[in-house]
Design an enzyme around this catalytic site. Structure first.
Site, PDB file in Angstrom:
ATOM      1  N   SER A 309       0.999  -0.870  -0.018  1.00 56.65           N
ATOM      2  CA  SER A 309       0.185   0.226   0.619  1.00 56.65           C
ATOM      3  C   SER A 309       1.045   1.054  -0.163  1.00 56.65           C
ATOM      4  O   SER A 309       1.908   1.432   0.522  1.00 56.65           O
ATOM      5  CB  SER A 309      -0.617  -0.252   1.519  1.00 56.65           C
ATOM      6  OG  SER A 309      -0.280   0.682   1.939  1.00 56.65           O
ATOM      7  N   ASP A 310       0.764   2.044  -0.617  1.00 56.99           N
ATOM      8  CA  ASP A 310       1.126   3.627  -0.578  1.00 56.99           C
ATOM      9  C   ASP A 310       0.761   3.357   0.869  1.00 56.99           C
ATOM     10  O   ASP A 310      -0.790   3.305   1.924  1.00 56.99           O
ATOM     11  CB  ASP A 310       0.191   4.616  -1.601  1.00 56.99           C
ATOM     12  CG  ASP A 310       1.389   5.993  -1.537  1.00 56.99           C
ATOM     13  OD1 ASP A 310       2.337   6.054  -0.497  1.00 56.99           O
ATOM     14  OD2 ASP A 310       1.539   6.145  -2.574  1.00 56.99           O
ATOM     15  N   TYR A 311       1.826   4.672   1.503  1.00 54.03           N
ATOM     16  CA  TYR A 311       1.965   4.966   3.061  1.00 54.03           C
ATOM     17  C   TYR A 311       0.187   5.751   2.951  1.00 54.03           C
ATOM     18  O   TYR A 311      -0.382   7.160   3.282  1.00 54.03           O
ATOM     19  CB  TYR A 311       2.549   6.084   3.666  1.00 54.03           C
ATOM     20  CG  TYR A 311       3.894   6.158   3.687  1.00 54.03           C
ATOM     21  CD1 TYR A 311       4.277   5.180   2.911  1.00 54.03           C
ATOM     22  CD2 TYR A 311       5.161   6.548   4.410  1.00 54.03           C
ATOM     23  CE1 TYR A 311       5.412   4.071   3.350  1.00 54.03           C
ATOM     24  CE2 TYR A 311       6.322   5.835   4.418  1.00 54.03           C
ATOM     25  CZ  TYR A 311       6.637   4.651   3.777  1.00 54.03           C
ATOM     26  OH  TYR A 311       7.938   4.112   4.100  1.00 54.03           O
TER      27      TYR A 311
END
Length: 780
Positions: A309-311
């Site tokens: 996932s992106d942050y």
């Protein structure tokens, strides 16, 4: 006696066999990765599996380290008795670790997970490595938008082989790079992270970067890292140029433009990881998009790695307090379910929405078979990286290699290849050291460290004025004046951005004018800095623009320098295209530099004094104004009809760039005037250096389908090659047109080559006047 000896041997063999059988299969390096993963998964409890889907970043200070930033085994035992998937950016501990201390810390943490947890599953460390390991002491290369200007995939592969090795020696296993988003809006602050506006160029650069990071993909050399493609998909064309805004594109555009680089990199370089994008497409955020991450990425493209996932993006499926929420999930638990079902293997950067996975799986809300699938793929890469067999790094090797003087050679060469000459009236550049006595180096970027976003702290850095002084030596008097400021604050990660007052700027302009009047030549260093075009990651950390003009009083500074009547040579440093009309209209020599990395000053000086002949090309269109956006070159036929009171053409076109020498290209020759569907053909062109200096030229091949079932772009880049020629030298460049380069999604959304005529355009930029054309036919 012989009987006793035989009996003893028998019992020893039995004992050895028993000991061997007691050792679990997953620890047997002779078995295949698939066999080891299967055995390990079969031994893991649900809690141990879920722990592999956890990551800590800032929370490592709370969960793994003591108050001094050293590893705390008691904290680790308390917080991670079942293991841990990843630790984010160990290099940023205590504000930044040296390569040696970084290696010691990663070894200490790893030792706990290998020796103190039940199954001894190693932890993965991930880091940022956009244009160099974003860590203290690492080598810093030009920003990707600059690297794309080299049109040199071989150079990009060399660079990222160094970047990967520097990171790996410190203990890193995975890097969150490269970015293969196609940048279609210059207002977007993350343009600097991309390889530009063209899907073919982005794909070629992405393939080269991943090959640099991963090598042959076996990781046996011990100096390679898992590469992470970012960000799937549509991230580079956000609504209104606003970071993470919706990508309002059709499926055809999504597939042909934004999916294309991902598909190329997956097929040709097999990256180990991929990051989903923050944005939504057609109302579906990427982190919850099964079609995108399962059907297209894994199914159609054949991706075999794992998705991160992106942050904090999983949280955003529900709501990210103080920022925004997509509200496609009612709770964080619902967000976790959507993400896992879409095929995201691990949540970055902290234990957040995945926190309750154990109870959610236990209650049947999430199927354990999904957990097995997602965890198994991450375990596979821990085996492939050799971490079960050789988990530690050598701190002395890290100290000796990372950021050392040897890397400066490649960093300097990359800076030189990036620099793009846009204008050179009367051949004022390059400067002859024997014909001038003094230079005024003026501008807000003349004596400033400019690395761009996601940068580390390199050991070496040269500013423009330092580079010029070093090259000039005692032969030329070099004076410096700031002229004006872009911002009074500094730092890409600094939330606070403040502008100078007009009064302060105009006082500095007067001072610069006095300096300039006493000099023979003026070198002007202007543009942007890292604060005014950057990733907008929070409500108090903006970075997208509503205009593309030079900020502040830079145009007043330009006017003042021109008013002296002295020759002015401008170097523009920026992360995204600028509509610098005033500069182009008044200054005789202009170079586009983007951000050149740690060897900025040396690269500029090499070009300024003619030691290196610039050969960069624009990887993105420079529009005349923000009102001309979108301005990308590969538009549809009806898209650029014209404007009232303005020119519809760009200020500078994609692929454009001059040289200190001149080149002449022949009419392209085709290996065949007609091919059948499924066949390829070759295009040959002779290139002659007709000037007096050695130089580089980038030969570019564009294609247009003349009649098609759906509208097609007016031209599309399909091949290119950068070559170097001595004065008077001629080389024949051979380019290739394959069925894939002729394919598109037809009226029925089938990826096909349609029979008919295709126009081939070969030249030195995407401008019609720089291209020579021939036609060939595809028959059934």
């Amino acid at each position: 006696m012989r009987y006793l000896y035989t009996s003893l041997c028998f019992f020893i063999l039995i004992g050895c066999a028993k000991k061997e059988s007691d050792s679990p299969a997953y620890k047997n390096a002779e078995l295949s990765v698939e066999e080891r993963v299967s055995d390990l998964l079969g031994r893991m409890t649900r809690q141990e599996k879920i722990a592999q889907m956890y990551c800590v970043w800032n929370d490592k200070a709370k969960f793994l380290l003591d108050s001094t930033g050293h590893f705390d085994i008691e904290k680790a035992k308390k917080n991670f008795p079942n293991g841990l998937g990843q630790v984010g950016r160990p290099s940023d501990t205590n504000g930044g670790l040296t390569p040696y201390d970084n290696a010691l810390l990663t070894n200490a943490i790893q030792k706990y997970f290998i020796e103190e947890t039940r199954l001894g599953i190693p932890v993965f460390y991930h880091e940022e490595a956009l244009h160099g390991h974003a860590a203290k002491g690492a080598t810093s290369f030009p920003q990707p938008i600059g690297l794309a200007a080299t049109f040199n995939p071989d150079l990009i592969e060399q660079i990222f082989a160094v970047v990967g090795k520097e990171a790996r020696l410190r203990g890193t296993h995975q890097v969150l790079a490269p970015v293969v988003d196609v940048a279609r809006d210059p207002r977007w602050g993350r343009v600097e992270e991309t390889y530009g506006e063209d899907p073919y160029l982005v794909g070629e650069m992405g393939v080269a970067a991943v090959k640099g990071f991963q090598g042959d993909g076996t990781f046996k050399s011990g100096d390679k890292v898992v590469s992470t493609l970012k960000h799937m998909a549509g991230h580079g064309w956000p609504e209104a140029g606003s970071n993470i805004a919706p990508a309002n594109v059709s499926e055809r555009v999504l597939r042909e433009v934004f999916f294309y680089p991902f598909a190329q990199v997956v097929k040709r370089a097999q990256p180990g990881s991929l990051m989903a994008s923050y944005n939504e497409v057609d109302g579906v955020p990427s982190h919850g998009n099964k079609w995108m991450l399962r059907d297209v990425l894994r199914g159609e493209m054949g991706f075999k790695g794992y998705v991160v996932s992106d942050y904090y993006a999983v949280r955003e499926l529900n709501d990210r307090e103080g920022l925004f929420g997509n509200h496609v999930a009612a709770t964080h638990n619902d967000a976790a379910k959507l993400t896992i079902e879409a095929g995201v293997n691990i949540e970055l950067p902290e234990i957040d929405c995945f926190r309750d996975l154990d109870s959610l799986v236990g209650a049947g809300f999430i199927q354990e078979s999904l957990i097995d699938e997602l965890v198994g793929k991450m375990l596979e890469y821990k085996f492939r990286m050799g971490l079960f067999d050789n988990p530690y790094v050598d701190a002395e090797k890290a100290k000796a290699y990372v950021g050392n003087a040897e890397q400066r050679v490649l960093a300097r060469q990359s800076a030189r290849e990036v620099i793009t000459l846009l204008k050179n009236e009367n051949n004022i550049a390059p400067l002859d050291l024997s014909k001038i006595k003094s230079i005024a180096v003026v501008g807000p970027n003349a004596n400033r460290v400019l690395l761009g976003g996601y940068s580390g702290e390199p050991v070496f850095f040269t500013t423009v004025v330092d580079g010029i002084k070093e090259k000039a030596g005692d032969k030329i008097k070099v004076t410096y004046s700031e002229g004006c400021k872009i911002t009074t604050t500094s730092g890409w990660s600094n939330d606070k951005v403040e502008a100078p007052t007009p009064e302060d700027d105009r006082k500095q302009i007067k001072e610069a004018l006095a300096v300039a009047r006493t000099s023979d030549v003026i070198v002007l260093a202007i543009g942007q800095n890292e604060q005014v075009s950057r990733e907008a990651w929070a409500a108090n950390h903006m970075g997208d623009r509503t205009d593309l003009d030079l900020i502040g009083r830079q145009n007043e500074l330009i006017d003042a320098m021109v008013s002296t009547g002295k020759p002015v040579i401008a170097f523009v440093f920026n992360g995204s295209p600028l509509s610098f009309n005033n500069l182009i209209n008044k200054v005789p020599v202009v170079f586009e530099c983007w951000y050149l990395g740690q060897e900025m000053g040396g690269g500029v000086a090499d070009v300024l004094f003619g030691e290196y002949n610039p050969g960069g090309k624009l990887p993105i269109t420079i529009p005349r104004s923000v009102g001309h956006v979108p301005a990308y070159y590969n538009h549809k036929p009806a898209a650029r009809r014209g404007y009232l009171f303005d020119d519809v053409s760009p200020l500078f076109a994609f692929g454009y760039g001059l040289s200190y020498t001149t080149f002449e290209l022949s009419v392209p020759r085709l290996s065949s005037g007609s091919i059948k569907m499924g066949e390829s053909l070759k295009v040959a062109v002779d290139v002659k250096n007709t000037g007096a200096r050695k130089g580089d030229e980038v030969v570019q091949l564009y294609i247009r389908d003349k009649v098609s079932s759906v509208t097609r772009p007016v031209k599309e880049l399909k091949d290119f090659k950068r070559i170097s020629l001595a004065p008077g030298e001629t080389k024949t460049v051979e380019l290739e047109i394959t069925p894939e380069k002729l394919s598109f999604y037809d009226i029925n959304m089938k990826y096909v080559v349609e029979p008919g005529e295709f126009e081939v355009m070969v030249g030195t930029s995407s401008r019609d006047q720089d291209l020579k054309k021939v036609v060939f036919t595809v028959t059934q």
